[in-house]
Design a protein around this motif. Structure first.
Motif, PDB file in Angstrom:
ATOM      1  N   ALA A 257       0.835  -1.213   0.000  1.00  0.00           N
ATOM      2  CA  ALA A 257       0.000   0.000   0.000  1.00  0.00           C
ATOM      3  C   ALA A 257       0.863   1.254   0.000  1.00  0.00           C
ATOM      4  CB  ALA A 257      -0.925  -0.016   1.223  1.00  0.00           C
ATOM      5  N   ILE A 258       1.927   1.237   0.812  1.00  0.00           N
ATOM      6  CA  ILE A 258       2.836   2.388   0.857  1.00  0.00           C
ATOM      7  C   ILE A 258       3.501   2.590  -0.502  1.00  0.00           C
ATOM      8  CG2 ILE A 258       5.004   3.249   1.849  1.00  0.00           C
ATOM      9  CD1 ILE A 258       4.166   1.825   4.466  1.00  0.00           C
ATOM     10  N   GLY A 259       3.918   1.478  -1.138  1.00  0.00           N
ATOM     11  CA  GLY A 259       4.554   1.564  -2.447  1.00  0.00           C
ATOM     12  C   GLY A 259       3.643   2.158  -3.499  1.00  0.00           C
ATOM     13  N   LYS A 260       2.343   1.875  -3.407  1.00  0.00           N
ATOM     14  CA  LYS A 260       1.387   2.431  -4.358  1.00  0.00           C
ATOM     15  C   LYS A 260       1.175   3.925  -4.143  1.00  0.00           C
ATOM     16  CE  LYS A 260      -0.035  -1.014  -6.959  1.00  0.00           C
ATOM     17  NZ  LYS A 260       0.144  -0.973  -8.437  1.00  0.00           N
ATOM     18  N   LEU A 261       1.288   4.364  -2.882  1.00  0.00           N
ATOM     19  CA  LEU A 261       1.015   5.763  -2.551  1.00  0.00           C
ATOM     20  C   LEU A 261       2.241   6.660  -2.706  1.00  0.00           C
ATOM     21  CD1 LEU A 261      -1.183   5.210   0.646  1.00  0.00           C
ATOM     22  CD2 LEU A 261      -1.980   5.876  -1.638  1.00  0.00           C
ATOM     23  N   LEU A 262       3.430   6.093  -2.478  1.00  0.00           N
ATOM     24  CA  LEU A 262       4.645   6.910  -2.493  1.00  0.00           C
ATOM     25  C   LEU A 262       5.056   7.295  -3.912  1.00  0.00           C
ATOM     26  CD1 LEU A 262       7.146   5.366   0.097  1.00  0.00           C
ATOM     27  CD2 LEU A 262       6.032   7.587   0.211  1.00  0.00           C
ATOM     28  N   PRO A 263       5.463   8.540  -4.113  1.00  0.00           N
ATOM     29  CA  PRO A 263       6.050   8.920  -5.408  1.00  0.00           C
ATOM     30  C   PRO A 263       7.366   8.175  -5.630  1.00  0.00           C
ATOM     31  CG  PRO A 263       5.459  10.856  -4.101  1.00  0.00           C
ATOM     32  CD  PRO A 263       5.355   9.668  -3.198  1.00  0.00           C
ATOM     33  N   THR A 264       7.761   8.043  -6.874  1.00  0.00           N
ATOM     34  CA  THR A 264       8.970   7.288  -7.227  1.00  0.00           C
ATOM     35  C   THR A 264      10.208   7.822  -6.535  1.00  0.00           C
ATOM     36  OG1 THR A 264       8.008   6.791  -9.387  1.00  0.00           O
ATOM     37  CG2 THR A 264      10.382   6.465  -9.154  1.00  0.00           C
ATOM     38  N   GLN A 265      10.310   9.170  -6.417  1.00  0.00           N
ATOM     39  CA  GLN A 265      11.527   9.738  -5.821  1.00  0.00           C
ATOM     40  C   GLN A 265      11.686   9.385  -4.350  1.00  0.00           C
ATOM     41  OE1 GLN A 265       8.998  11.469  -7.114  1.00  0.00           O
ATOM     42  NE2 GLN A 265       8.542  13.371  -6.007  1.00  0.00           N
ATOM     43  N   PHE A 266      10.585   9.043  -3.665  1.00  0.00           N
ATOM     44  CA  PHE A 266      10.668   8.602  -2.271  1.00  0.00           C
ATOM     45  C   PHE A 266      10.806   7.086  -2.163  1.00  0.00           C
ATOM     46  CE2 PHE A 266       8.229  12.622  -1.889  1.00  0.00           C
ATOM     47  CZ  PHE A 266       9.144  13.324  -1.124  1.00  0.00           C
ATOM     48  N   ARG A 267      10.248   6.388  -3.156  1.00  0.00           N
ATOM     49  CA  ARG A 267      10.275   4.929  -3.118  1.00  0.00           C
ATOM     50  C   ARG A 267      11.672   4.377  -3.378  1.00  0.00           C
ATOM     51  NH1 ARG A 267       5.957   3.835  -6.414  1.00  0.00           N
ATOM     52  NH2 ARG A 267       7.267   3.575  -8.265  1.00  0.00           N
ATOM     53  N   LYS A 268      12.398   4.964  -4.290  1.00  0.00           N
ATOM     54  CA  LYS A 268      13.716   4.449  -4.660  1.00  0.00           C
ATOM     55  C   LYS A 268      14.702   4.414  -3.502  1.00  0.00           C
ATOM     56  CE  LYS A 268      13.745   5.146  -9.657  1.00  0.00           C
ATOM     57  NZ  LYS A 268      14.405   5.836 -10.796  1.00  0.00           N
ATOM     58  N   PRO A 269      14.831   5.500  -2.694  1.00  0.00           N
ATOM     59  CA  PRO A 269      15.771   5.434  -1.553  1.00  0.00           C
ATOM     60  C   PRO A 269      15.416   4.326  -0.561  1.00  0.00           C
ATOM     61  CG  PRO A 269      15.122   7.705  -1.984  1.00  0.00           C
ATOM     62  CD  PRO A 269      14.245   6.855  -2.824  1.00  0.00           C
ATOM     63  N   LEU A 270      14.120   4.082  -0.370  1.00  0.00           N
ATOM     64  CA  LEU A 270      13.709   3.015   0.541  1.00  0.00           C
ATOM     65  C   LEU A 270      14.151   1.657   0.002  1.00  0.00           C
ATOM     66  CD1 LEU A 270      10.090   4.141   1.540  1.00  0.00           C
ATOM     67  CD2 LEU A 270      12.107   4.103   3.005  1.00  0.00           C
ATOM     68  N   LEU A 271      13.996   1.444  -1.295  1.00  0.00           N
ATOM     69  CA  LEU A 271      14.383   0.167  -1.895  1.00  0.00           C
ATOM     70  C   LEU A 271      15.896  -0.012  -1.877  1.00  0.00           C
ATOM     71  CD1 LEU A 271      11.901  -0.013  -4.919  1.00  0.00           C
ATOM     72  CD2 LEU A 271      11.685  -1.031  -2.646  1.00  0.00           C
ATOM     73  N   HIS A 272      16.643   1.081  -1.989  1.00  0.00           N
ATOM     74  CA  HIS A 272      18.099   0.985  -1.921  1.00  0.00           C
ATOM     75  C   HIS A 272      18.582   0.584  -0.533  1.00  0.00           C
ATOM     76  CE1 HIS A 272      18.513   3.819  -5.628  1.00  0.00           C
ATOM     77  NE2 HIS A 272      18.371   2.543  -5.975  1.00  0.00           N
TER      78      HIS A 272
END
Length: 320
Positions: free
Chosen positions: A33-48
């Motif tokens: 759910a968080i991944g669907k809501l987060l913009p890409t620029q915020f999602r990428k640092p989390l995945l890193h």
């Protein structure tokens, strides 16, 4: 009377399975759910941050399993059993997929990139780092046990695992499902990985003398060593947690060899050997060793096995 008892017993068993899976399911769904809501620029640092957090988790696992890891007699027994489990749970899925391919058309074997050591080094480095982090955790356990007077206040591996599963849920939002990917030729690979792993676990039980339920639980990690080691370690103790860790680490190493040996002409077999890691750590190897047409298969197979691993580990666990 017997039917009533069986109904109550089955209901109790189902509730135990549900409660065991609930934290993992909540973390996975919350991450999605968080991944669907987060913009890409915020999602990428989390995945890193997934990779360094995996190292932290492995360090904590090494600390918690330190007594087993630092015992020469225990680790020798564990490694022998883990090797048997890894080989059996890699060979049997590969054989089942080969049987499937003998009756059906395979993916086209297009030209692949030439072999380069630079492609094989990253996953091998990850495996080496994993072993080093586990070893460092074991050393810290030894220092605490012999030098430090009080126990160190470290976070539990279970809490770190839930954080990682939340991040995995975020990562899963990047898998874009397509109706064509949900054909039998695609879904058969993860299905046969599950069946082959369970058959391999039963064979390993016969070879090692381990109980069938424990063996099936060890076989159900599908290569996801950080998940299987924590879940099995919490339920069955440090020895089995270490065995699960080493089994799935060895499965990943065997998958790398299978991918380079068979990936060009037998991509389904290579992807099947990779198990849940086809979604992440062995995906670069799949892209290099197999044809481009194999990448959707790897994503779907890895995705489904990632979802199924905690379910099967819980169901197969003794006492559940």
């Amino acid at each position: 009377m017997h039917d009533t008892y069986r109904f109550l017993t089955d209901g109790s068993k189902n509730m135990k399975i549900l409660f065991s899976l609930l934290p993992i399911l909540i973390a996975l769904l919350a991450g999605y759910a968080i991944g669907k809501l987060l913009p890409t620029q915020f999602r990428k640092p989390l995945l890193h941050s997934i990779t360094p957090l995996v190292w932290v988790l492995l360090f904590l696992i090494g600390f918690e399993f330190g007594e087993v890891i630092l015992s020469a007699s225990s680790i020798g027994t564990v490694m022998k059993a883990a090797f048997v489990f890894a080989v059996c749970t890699t060979v049997f899925p590969c054989l089942l997929i080969l049987m499937l391919k003998s009756n059906r058309q395979s993916l086209p074997a297009k030209a692949r990139q030439p072999f380069r050591l630079t492609y094989i080094w990253p996953p091998l480095k990850e495996c080496l780092i994993a072993l080093v982090m586990v070893g460092l955790g074991g050393v810290l356990y030894l220092l605490q046990d012999q030098i430090l007077e009080e126990a160190l206040a470290l976070p539990s591996s279970g809490a770190m695992l839930l954080l990682l599963i939340l991040l995995v849920g975020i990562d899963l939002t990047q898998v874009k499902l397509n109706v064509q990917w949900l054909s039998w030729s695609i879904l058969a690979v993860p299905l046969f990985v599950v069946l082959g792993s369970l058959v391999g676990g039963a064979m390993a039980a016969w070879i090692t003398g381990e109980s069938l339920r424990v063996s099936l639980a060890l076989a159900s990690g599908f290569g996801w060593f950080t998940l299987s080691s924590v879940m099995i370690g919490d339920a069955l103790g440090q020895v089995y947690g270490t065995m699960a860790l080493m089994t799935d680490l060895l499965r990943e190493l065997l998958a790398i060899m299978v991918l380079y040996a068979l990936g060009r002409h037998q991509p389904q077999v290579g992807i099947g050997s990779a198990g849940a890691t086809a979604l992440d750590s062995t995906l670069p190897i799949i892209k290099q060793a197999c044809s481009p047409d194999a990448v959707p298969l790897a994503l779907i197979s890895g995705f489904l096995l990632t979802l199924l691993a905690p379910v099967f580990i819980t169901i197969m666990m003794p006492g559940i």
